[in-house]
Design a protein around this motif. Structure first.
Motif, PDB file in Angstrom:
ATOM      1  N   ALA A  91       0.838  -1.203   0.000  1.00 28.30           N
ATOM      2  CA  ALA A  91       0.000   0.000   0.000  1.00 28.30           C
ATOM      3  C   ALA A  91       0.872   1.251   0.000  1.00 28.30           C
ATOM      4  N   TRP A  92       1.982   1.221   0.749  1.00 22.52           N
ATOM      5  CA  TRP A  92       2.897   2.373   0.742  1.00 22.52           C
ATOM      6  C   TRP A  92       3.537   2.550  -0.637  1.00 22.52           C
ATOM      7  N   LEU A  93       3.974   1.436  -1.210  1.00 18.32           N
ATOM      8  CA  LEU A  93       4.578   1.496  -2.552  1.00 18.32           C
ATOM      9  C   LEU A  93       3.584   2.064  -3.557  1.00 18.32           C
ATOM     10  N   ALA A  94       2.337   1.590  -3.501  1.00 17.64           N
ATOM     11  CA  ALA A  94       1.313   2.065  -4.431  1.00 17.64           C
ATOM     12  C   ALA A  94       1.003   3.540  -4.211  1.00 17.64           C
ATOM     13  N   GLY A  95       1.018   3.991  -2.952  1.00 18.07           N
ATOM     14  CA  GLY A  95       0.753   5.404  -2.673  1.00 18.07           C
ATOM     15  C   GLY A  95       1.781   6.319  -3.316  1.00 18.07           C
ATOM     16  N   PHE A  96       3.047   5.945  -3.222  1.00 15.88           N
ATOM     17  CA  PHE A  96       4.084   6.761  -3.867  1.00 15.88           C
ATOM     18  C   PHE A  96       3.937   6.729  -5.390  1.00 15.88           C
ATOM     19  N   ALA A  97       3.535   5.589  -5.945  1.00 11.38           N
ATOM     20  CA  ALA A  97       3.318   5.513  -7.394  1.00 11.38           C
ATOM     21  C   ALA A  97       2.180   6.436  -7.818  1.00 11.38           C
ATOM     22  N   ILE A  98       1.103   6.477  -7.036  1.00 11.58           N
ATOM     23  CA  ILE A  98      -0.014   7.383  -7.349  1.00 11.58           C
ATOM     24  C   ILE A  98       0.452   8.830  -7.306  1.00 11.58           C
ATOM     25  N   ALA A  99       1.232   9.199  -6.290  1.00  6.75           N
ATOM     26  CA  ALA A  99       1.716  10.576  -6.173  1.00  6.75           C
ATOM     27  C   ALA A  99       2.586  10.962  -7.358  1.00  6.75           C
ATOM     28  N   ALA A 100       3.461  10.045  -7.794  1.00  3.56           N
ATOM     29  CA  ALA A 100       4.331  10.338  -8.936  1.00  3.56           C
ATOM     30  C   ALA A 100       3.508  10.580 -10.191  1.00  3.56           C
ATOM     31  N   CYS A 101       2.486   9.745 -10.420  1.00  2.21           N
ATOM     32  CA  CYS A 101       1.645   9.915 -11.602  1.00  2.21           C
ATOM     33  C   CYS A 101       0.846  11.217 -11.531  1.00  2.21           C
ATOM     34  N   ALA A 102       0.371  11.561 -10.327  1.00  3.06           N
ATOM     35  CA  ALA A 102      -0.436  12.769 -10.177  1.00  3.06           C
ATOM     36  C   ALA A 102       0.381  14.032 -10.398  1.00  3.06           C
ATOM     37  N   LEU A 103       1.707  13.966 -10.220  1.00  2.81           N
ATOM     38  CA  LEU A 103       2.543  15.143 -10.449  1.00  2.81           C
ATOM     39  C   LEU A 103       2.611  15.517 -11.927  1.00  2.81           C
ATOM     40  N   ILE A 104       2.326  14.559 -12.809  1.00  2.00           N
ATOM     41  CA  ILE A 104       2.316  14.873 -14.242  1.00  2.00           C
ATOM     42  C   ILE A 104       1.037  15.623 -14.580  1.00  2.00           C
ATOM     43  N   THR A 105      -0.104  14.962 -14.409  1.00  2.00           N
ATOM     44  CA  THR A 105      -1.416  15.592 -14.605  1.00  2.00           C
ATOM     45  C   THR A 105      -2.398  14.960 -13.634  1.00  2.00           C
ATOM     46  N   TRP A 106      -3.481  15.650 -13.383  1.00  3.54           N
ATOM     47  CA  TRP A 106      -4.478  15.073 -12.480  1.00  3.54           C
ATOM     48  C   TRP A 106      -5.151  13.860 -13.104  1.00  3.54           C
ATOM     49  N   GLN A 107      -5.218  13.811 -14.458  1.00  2.00           N
ATOM     50  CA  GLN A 107      -5.835  12.659 -15.105  1.00  2.00           C
ATOM     51  C   GLN A 107      -5.030  11.382 -14.868  1.00  2.00           C
ATOM     52  N   THR A 108      -3.704  11.468 -15.042  1.00  2.00           N
ATOM     53  CA  THR A 108      -2.877  10.287 -14.794  1.00  2.00           C
ATOM     54  C   THR A 108      -2.918   9.894 -13.321  1.00  2.00           C
ATOM     55  N   GLY A 109      -3.051  10.883 -12.444  1.00  2.00           N
ATOM     56  CA  GLY A 109      -3.149  10.587 -11.021  1.00  2.00           C
ATOM     57  C   GLY A 109      -4.424   9.833 -10.684  1.00  2.00           C
ATOM     58  N   ILE A 110      -5.537  10.230 -11.285  1.00  2.00           N
ATOM     59  CA  ILE A 110      -6.811   9.547 -11.026  1.00  2.00           C
ATOM     60  C   ILE A 110      -6.770   8.117 -11.546  1.00  2.00           C
ATOM     61  N   VAL A 111      -6.213   7.937 -12.756  1.00  2.00           N
ATOM     62  CA  VAL A 111      -6.106   6.582 -13.308  1.00  2.00           C
ATOM     63  C   VAL A 111      -5.276   5.705 -12.378  1.00  2.00           C
TER      64      VAL A 111
END
Length: 375
Positions: A91-111
């Motif tokens: 869950a921690w690993l996935a949380g950091f992955a979500i944050a990294a994607c969200a830094l590009i655009t909010w759309q990639t973060g939501i996906v």
């Protein structure tokens, strides 16, 4: 690069936390798990690289997001299976992955949040752990890390936008100068070439009937062509319309329109006493110096000073933002070198002073009052 380094230092916890909360059953599997985390870290760096790019390509953002999600899901089973009792390392690993994607655009973060949040829920069911805790850690970690790092990315993008605006202003000023040159050339050549064409037709008609008059017309064409060449050269250097006083006003307008604080210090009693030829030469120096400020500097302040210190007249143009990479470009360009030769021909002396430690660039011209009259 500095912002990317700060982000990588923050996201290093995405590797440290899973390593500290998992216990692979053998040394070999531990090595495989470490290799997978290393691949995850490299993939996450690719995503962060897009996040700090000035104009990230949409295609690159999506395929790197997909790659990071794929690597995260590949680590789902071993991380859950080897997790210490009561812990949620994936869950921690996935949380950091979500944050990294969200830094590009909010759309990639939501996906990323939907995909990895769903995977966290499934992990709670399959491995008999708390579903709520897994989802909460995944989404909460992603939100907190994104909020902490978004400020760095936002400031960097703001800097890129400001730099783009500054370059656009400089390009606009240069385009306006080119338009002035083209307008002056049109005014000079349009009139003169029309006269030359008419006199050439007249000379052709007189060749048989009155050779002497034809020769006079041909001589007139030659003189007019020479005068036109002189006018074209003056138009290129801006000497057809701008004296020093006019150029100082234009420089103040151009600098301020480019977001540079301009300081013009010129005694209005001194300017009328400067000979016309010398005034035009100093105007050309101001124009070239201001162009260099716009094209080759990150200046915040520029000052232009015209001082009458008997028996010399001094023109000093200073800016405070010479780029390190542009110093050789400025010194090696033809503009200032050409002006230096023109100043020498007029009995003036042009001095270029670069002070790297103070990030200061100065162009100074010294000449006697009678320089414009004696040449």
């Amino acid at each position: 690069m500095i912002v990317l380094g700060v982000l990588m230092a923050c996201f290093a916890w995405a590797l440290i936390i899973p390593m500290s909360l998992t216990t692979p059953p053998s040394i070999l599997l531990a090595a495989v798990f470490m290799t997978g985390l290393a691949i995850f870290g490299a993939t996450m760096m690719l995503v962060l690289w897009v996040a700090v790019s000035p104009s990230p390509a949409l295609g690159a953002a999506w395929w790197r997001t997909a790659l990071l999600l794929a690597v995260s899901l590949a680590l789902w089973a071993p991380t859950y299976g080897w997790a210490e009792r009561g812990e949620q390392p994936w869950a921690w690993l996935a949380g950091f992955a979500i944050a990294a994607c969200a830094l590009i655009t909010w759309q990639t973060g939501i996906v990323a949040a939907v995909v990895l949040g769903t995977a966290a829920s499934i992990g709670g069911i399959v491995f008999d752990t708390s579903i709520a805790a897994g989802v909460l850690i995944t989404l909460g970690c992603g939100l907190v890390v994104w909020a902490m790092c978004q400020a760095f990315v936002w400031l960097l993008r703001l800097l890129w936008a400001a730099q783009a605006g500054r370059e656009a202003q400089a390009e606009l000023a240069i385009a306006e100068e080119r338009l002035r040159v083209s307008r002056d050339l049109h005014d000079v050549l349009g009139h003169r070439l029309g006269i030359i064409a008419l006199k050439a037709e007249l000379a052709a008609d007189l060749t048989r009937r009155d050779p002497a008059q034809a020769a006079m017309e041909s001589e007139g064409i030659r003189e007019l062509a020479n005068d036109t060449l002189v006018e074209v050269r003056r138009a290129i250097h801006g000497e057809t319309t701008a004296d020093l006083a006019t150029q100082l006003q234009a420089a103040d307008l151009v600098l301020r329109s480019a977001g540079i604080e301009a300081s013009i210090d010129a005694d209005q009693e001194v300017l009328p006493r400067i000979p016309q030829a010398l005034s035009r030469l100093l105007a050309a120096v101001v124009r070239e110096a201001v162009t260099n400020v716009l094209r080759h500097s990150d200046a915040r302040h520029a000052s232009i000073t015209v001082a009458d210190t008997e028996p010399l007249i001094r023109l000093i143009v200073v800016n405070d933002g010479v780029r390190e990479a542009a110093r050789s470009e400025v010194s090696g360009g033809s503009g200032l070198a050409t002006l230096s030769a023109r100043c020498t021909a007029m009995g003036a002396h042009l001095i270029v002073d670069r002070q790297a430690d103070k990030n200061r660039f100065e162009v100074k011209v010294e000449c006697r009052h009678d320089a414009g009259r004696s040449r």
